[in-house]
Design a protein around this motif. Structure first.
Motif, PDB file in Angstrom:
ATOM      1  N   UNK A 110       0.819  -1.216   0.000  1.00  0.00           N
ATOM      2  CA  UNK A 110       0.000   0.000   0.000  1.00  0.00           C
ATOM      3  C   UNK A 110       0.850   1.262   0.000  1.00  0.00           C
ATOM      4  N   UNK A 111       1.986   1.216   0.708  1.00  0.00           N
ATOM      5  CA  UNK A 111       2.869   2.395   0.760  1.00  0.00           C
ATOM      6  C   UNK A 111       3.411   2.686  -0.639  1.00  0.00           C
ATOM      7  N   UNK A 112       3.828   1.624  -1.351  1.00  0.00           N
ATOM      8  CA  UNK A 112       4.381   1.843  -2.700  1.00  0.00           C
ATOM      9  C   UNK A 112       3.270   2.292  -3.656  1.00  0.00           C
ATOM     10  N   UNK A 113       2.101   1.681  -3.535  1.00  0.00           N
ATOM     11  CA  UNK A 113       0.977   2.072  -4.396  1.00  0.00           C
ATOM     12  C   UNK A 113       0.630   3.543  -4.194  1.00  0.00           C
ATOM     13  N   UNK A 114       0.633   3.968  -2.934  1.00  0.00           N
ATOM     14  CA  UNK A 114       0.286   5.364  -2.632  1.00  0.00           C
ATOM     15  C   UNK A 114       1.275   6.303  -3.305  1.00  0.00           C
ATOM     16  N   UNK A 115       2.567   5.980  -3.186  1.00  0.00           N
ATOM     17  CA  UNK A 115       3.601   6.824  -3.789  1.00  0.00           C
ATOM     18  C   UNK A 115       3.415   6.911  -5.303  1.00  0.00           C
ATOM     19  N   UNK A 157      -0.876   4.233  -7.751  1.00  0.00           N
ATOM     20  CA  UNK A 157      -1.355   2.985  -8.380  1.00  0.00           C
ATOM     21  C   UNK A 157      -2.377   2.320  -7.470  1.00  0.00           C
ATOM     22  N   UNK A 158      -3.232   1.480  -8.049  1.00  0.00           N
ATOM     23  CA  UNK A 158      -4.163   0.758  -7.185  1.00  0.00           C
ATOM     24  C   UNK A 158      -3.572  -0.610  -6.841  1.00  0.00           C
ATOM     25  N   UNK A 159      -3.909  -1.062  -5.616  1.00  0.00           N
ATOM     26  CA  UNK A 159      -3.316  -2.315  -5.118  1.00  0.00           C
ATOM     27  C   UNK A 159      -4.079  -3.523  -5.645  1.00  0.00           C
ATOM     28  N   UNK A 160      -3.332  -4.567  -5.988  1.00  0.00           N
ATOM     29  CA  UNK A 160      -3.968  -5.852  -6.326  1.00  0.00           C
ATOM     30  C   UNK A 160      -3.963  -6.693  -5.061  1.00  0.00           C
ATOM     31  N   UNK A 161      -4.490  -7.900  -5.115  1.00  0.00           N
ATOM     32  CA  UNK A 161      -4.338  -8.821  -3.987  1.00  0.00           C
ATOM     33  C   UNK A 161      -2.843  -9.084  -3.816  1.00  0.00           C
ATOM     34  N   UNK A 162      -2.410  -9.300  -2.573  1.00  0.00           N
ATOM     35  CA  UNK A 162      -0.974  -9.466  -2.315  1.00  0.00           C
ATOM     36  C   UNK A 162      -0.420 -10.711  -3.035  1.00  0.00           C
ATOM     37  N   UNK A 163      -1.250 -11.757  -3.143  1.00  0.00           N
ATOM     38  CA  UNK A 163      -0.782 -12.984  -3.822  1.00  0.00           C
ATOM     39  C   UNK A 163      -0.501 -12.711  -5.303  1.00  0.00           C
ATOM     40  N   UNK A 164      -1.297 -11.833  -5.904  1.00  0.00           N
ATOM     41  CA  UNK A 164      -1.090 -11.495  -7.324  1.00  0.00           C
ATOM     42  C   UNK A 164       0.256 -10.796  -7.498  1.00  0.00           C
ATOM     43  N   UNK A 165       0.563  -9.908  -6.561  1.00  0.00           N
ATOM     44  CA  UNK A 165       1.852  -9.211  -6.621  1.00  0.00           C
ATOM     45  C   UNK A 165       3.012 -10.202  -6.455  1.00  0.00           C
ATOM     46  N   UNK A 166       2.859 -11.113  -5.488  1.00  0.00           N
ATOM     47  CA  UNK A 166       3.917 -12.120  -5.246  1.00  0.00           C
ATOM     48  C   UNK A 166       4.148 -12.927  -6.533  1.00  0.00           C
ATOM     49  N   UNK A 167       3.044 -13.357  -7.154  1.00  0.00           N
ATOM     50  CA  UNK A 167       3.171 -14.168  -8.377  1.00  0.00           C
ATOM     51  C   UNK A 167       3.834 -13.356  -9.492  1.00  0.00           C
ATOM     52  N   UNK A 180       6.720  -3.312 -11.591  1.00  0.00           N
ATOM     53  CA  UNK A 180       5.766  -4.436 -11.564  1.00  0.00           C
ATOM     54  C   UNK A 180       4.426  -3.969 -10.980  1.00  0.00           C
ATOM     55  N   UNK A 181       4.497  -3.180  -9.911  1.00  0.00           N
ATOM     56  CA  UNK A 181       3.255  -2.683  -9.289  1.00  0.00           C
ATOM     57  C   UNK A 181       2.503  -1.764 -10.259  1.00  0.00           C
TER      58      UNK A 181
END
Ligand code: SAM
Length: 386
Positions: free
Chosen positions: A331-336, A339-349, A380-381
């Motif tokens: 969320x911190x990186x998305x805010x900067x 960007x909107x956040x995806x599910x955390x598992x999607x980011x990991x993948x 990636x985010x």
């Protein structure tokens, strides 16, 4: 007073006044029902560690001595004596606590496996050696780490509830208690854990004892760690190799470890050139052993525990975290980035699909670890957000 049950142990505890701001401290003897999860994990972790100790064939179960140095109602030590089957000393300097501990020993018929004492914890620990020393004080364990390090032979278990000093929210208090500079970043919970582990490693080192963190977790408002003791100068010197500092760039979010206690630290961020901030000295090594986590999970299965599912979830997350210090928060990186956040598992993948290692952490639902550089993480985010 009322009788409560945790695990298979019955304990008489005072009923606090209903209008108290923090009811456990308002009662004549302290009992915090919220810490049942902490105590359940303690039963499983101690049981797993005792199995390892016994497999060395130097001790019989009843010869293993555990001390609950700040015992209050006695609940922690009683549970270890009754549910793990080793000898437990329950100590508290309060006369009311001592009486209650004695009564609770009787209720559980644990006279043969326990001892109740009323001493200042530091006096007791400087006088007497124990295989397992458990520190569960009010707030910080810092004033007791020296005596605990002198006393402990096999495992040091320690709780710290002073998360504000540990995590950098109360900077000066943190420096005073732990002789380390914390940083209040988005990974402040991990900062607190590494400040505490670093302080333990340095206190143990004074007594020529090294340590191997078997399990550590940050849950709610406390840090809890289980540290195997590795005696001798060689193991101590090896342990101190896991100490160091952490650089943080407040501008771009770069972070990185610097191993060693006398080191040169770059003042400029290697990614964006901004001025860096420095935290430390900290423990930078692994804060849990994967095999031990599996052993704790097996113990959680066989002991009747009310918080089993929660405990298993925490230990499983701990086991599966990468050993890369200082997590990122999505969320911190998305805010900067806006960007909107995806599910955390999607980011990991997505990180893995780009050839990086990545994992979640037990610290929070939005945190992750990766060996990807901050610039790649952001790309990636951004791509996921589009
Ligand atoms: N471990 C307990 C549990 O799991 O319920 C809670 C312990 S409570 C947070 C802290 C206890 O430490 C209090 O009962 C207090 O009387 C005792 N205490 C505080 N300072 C002490 C000291 N220096 N030596 C011995 N006991 C102390």
């Amino acid at each position: 007073y009322k009788t409560i049950v945790e695990g298979t142990t019955k304990v008489s505890v005072p009923v606090p006044p209903p209008d108290a701001t923090f009811p456990p401290s308002a009662a004549p003897v302290f009992y915090n029902p919220e810490m049942e999860l902490n105590r359940d994990i303690n039963v499983a972790a101690t049981a797993a560690f005792v199995k390892r100790l016994l497999s060395r064939k130097e001790l019989l179960r009843e010869e293993v001595h555990y001390v609950d140095a700040f015992s209050a109602s006695g609940i922690r030590g009683l549970r270890i004596a009754g549910e793990v089957g080793i000898h437990a000393t329950m100590n508290d300097w309060s006369p009311e606590a001592l009486e209650l501990i004695k009564e609770n020993i009787k209720i559980n018929e644990l006279e043969e496996k326990t001892l109740a004492t009323r001493k200042s914890a530091n006096v007791l620990l400087h006088k007497q050696k124990y295989h397992i020393v458990d520190l569960d004080p009010f707030g910080t364990p810092a004033p007791f780490l020296d005596a605990a390090s002198a006393s402990v032979r096999s495992m040091l278990s320690v709780t710290a509830t002073d998360t504000a000093p540990l995590c950098g929210a109360h900077l000066k208090a943190g420096i005073r208690k732990y002789a380390a500079v914390p940083l209040n970043t988005e990974y402040h919970s991990e900062m607190g854990l590494r400040v505490l582990l670093g302080a333990c490693a340095r206190e143990l080192a004074k007594h020529e004892k090294g340590m191997l963190p078997l399990l550590s977790h940050v849950t709610r408002h406390y840090v809890r760690a289980y540290l195997e003791i590795l005696p001798g100068t060689k193991q101590t010197d090896r342990t101190l190799k896991s100490m160091g500092f952490s650089i943080h760039c407040p501008k771009c979010g770069f972070r990185g470890p610097v191993y060693g206690l006398a080191v040169h630290i770059e003042k400029e961020c290697p990614v964006c050139g901004a001025s860096t901030q420095i935290a430390g000295p900290l423990w930078l090594g692994p804060f849990r052993e994967q095999a031990f986590c599996d052993e704790v999970i097996s113990e959680l299965e066989v002991h009747p525990l009310n918080t089993r599912d929660k405990a298993k979830k925490i230990i499983t997350f701990c086991r599966d975290e990468l050993d890369i210090p200082m997590f990122y928060d999505q969320h911190v990186i998305c805010k900067e980035l806006g960007a909107s956040a995806t599910g955390i598992e999607i980011l990991i993948e997505a990180l893995k699909a780009n050839g990086f290692e990545a994992s979640r952490t037990h610290f929070s639902g939005t945190s992750f670890r990766t060996d990807a550089p901050i610039t790649e993480i952001k790309e990636i985010i951004r791509a996921l957000s589009e």
